[in-house]
Design an enzyme around this catalytic site. Structure first.
Site, short mmCIF file in Angstrom:
data_model
loop_
_atom_site.label_atom_id
_atom_site.label_comp_id
_atom_site.label_asym_id
_atom_site.label_seq_id
_atom_site.Cartn_x
_atom_site.Cartn_y
_atom_site.Cartn_z
N ASN A 178 0.86 -1.18 0.00
CA ASN A 178 0.00 0.00 0.00
C ASN A 178 0.90 1.24 0.00
O ASN A 178 1.85 1.31 0.77
CB ASN A 178 -0.90 0.00 1.23
N GLU A 230 -1.29 2.76 6.22
CA GLU A 230 -1.47 3.23 7.60
C GLU A 230 -0.14 3.53 8.29
O GLU A 230 -0.06 4.47 9.08
CB GLU A 230 -2.22 2.18 8.43
N HIS A 258 6.58 -1.11 3.58
CA HIS A 258 6.46 -2.53 3.92
C HIS A 258 5.76 -3.28 2.81
O HIS A 258 4.87 -2.75 2.14
CB HIS A 258 5.72 -2.73 5.25
N HIS A 316 3.36 -6.57 2.26
CA HIS A 316 2.51 -7.59 2.88
C HIS A 316 2.68 -8.88 2.08
O HIS A 316 2.63 -8.85 0.85
CB HIS A 316 1.04 -7.22 2.81
P1 AMP Z 1 -0.76 -0.66 5.75
O1 AMP Z 1 -2.22 -0.32 5.76
O2 AMP Z 1 -0.31 -1.23 4.43
O3 AMP Z 1 0.10 0.49 6.22
O4 AMP Z 1 -0.58 -1.86 6.78
C1 AMP Z 1 -0.07 -1.70 8.07
C2 AMP Z 1 -0.12 -3.07 8.71
O5 AMP Z 1 0.66 -3.03 9.89
C3 AMP Z 1 -1.52 -3.53 9.13
O6 AMP Z 1 -1.82 -4.77 8.49
C4 AMP Z 1 -1.42 -3.68 10.65
O7 AMP Z 1 -2.16 -4.76 11.15
C5 AMP Z 1 0.08 -3.89 10.84
N1 AMP Z 1 0.62 -3.52 12.14
C6 AMP Z 1 0.43 -2.36 12.82
N2 AMP Z 1 1.11 -2.38 13.98
C7 AMP Z 1 1.76 -3.56 14.03
C8 AMP Z 1 2.64 -4.18 14.97
N3 AMP Z 1 2.99 -3.58 16.11
N4 AMP Z 1 3.13 -5.41 14.69
C9 AMP Z 1 2.78 -6.04 13.55
N5 AMP Z 1 1.96 -5.51 12.62
C10 AMP Z 1 1.46 -4.30 12.85
#
Ligand code: AMP
Length: 122
Positions: free
Chosen positions: A91, A99, A104, A106
């Site tokens: 994303n 977010e 990163h 996925h």
């Molecule tokens: P995005 O919307 O692509 O930025 O995805 C962010 C991802 O980070 C989401 O799937 C969250 O569930 C994951 N996330 C947020 N905080 C943590 C954390 N402390 N450890 C592991 N995953 C996390």
């Protein structure tokens, strides 16, 4: 937009908060997503301070780019995901609902993931 070193993944890289680690090397860290969307949901991140795919693809060294790409493939293979398949997604920015402002990937797997975008959503 400047990199926010207070983001949650920066804190994980610095060891300030824990993660469920699945892989680490000089340039890359990978851990299980805290809120998995599929039976297997792994996040693969560069250790360098990059906001997004856009930022990483412009500023990362060739070594960092290669490390991330090779690590993602190895992580998926080591988890046996190549047998039935998996999806890699990044994303990027507002419209993609990114977010966490640290780049990163996925890795989603463990069930039939369906088509990438529903025809009705086009
Ligand atoms: P995005 O919307 O692509 O930025 O995805 C962010 C991802 O980070 C989401 O799937 C969250 O569930 C994951 N996330 C947020 N905080 C943590 C954390 N402390 N450890 C592991 N995953 C996390």
């Amino acid at each position: 937009m400047a990199y926010d070193s207070g983001n949650i993944f920066a804190k994980i890289i610095r060891g300030e908060i824990p993660c469920d680690k699945v892989y680490e090397d000089e340039h890359v860290l990978a851990f299980n997503d805290i809120n998995p969307q599929t039976p297997t949901h792994i996040l693969v991140i560069p250790k360098g301070a990059y906001i997004s795919y856009d930022d990483f693809s412009q500023k990362a060294s060739d070594g960092e780019v290669a490390a991330l790409v090779r690590a993602a493939g190895k992580i998926a293979r080591d988890a046996g995901l190549d047998a039935n398949g998996y999806r890699i997604l990044a994303n990027t920015g507002r419209d993609a609902h990114q977010e966490v402002p640290h780049f990163h990937l996925h890795i989603f797997a463990g069930k039939n993931l369906g088509r990438m975008i529903k025809p009705a959503d086009k």
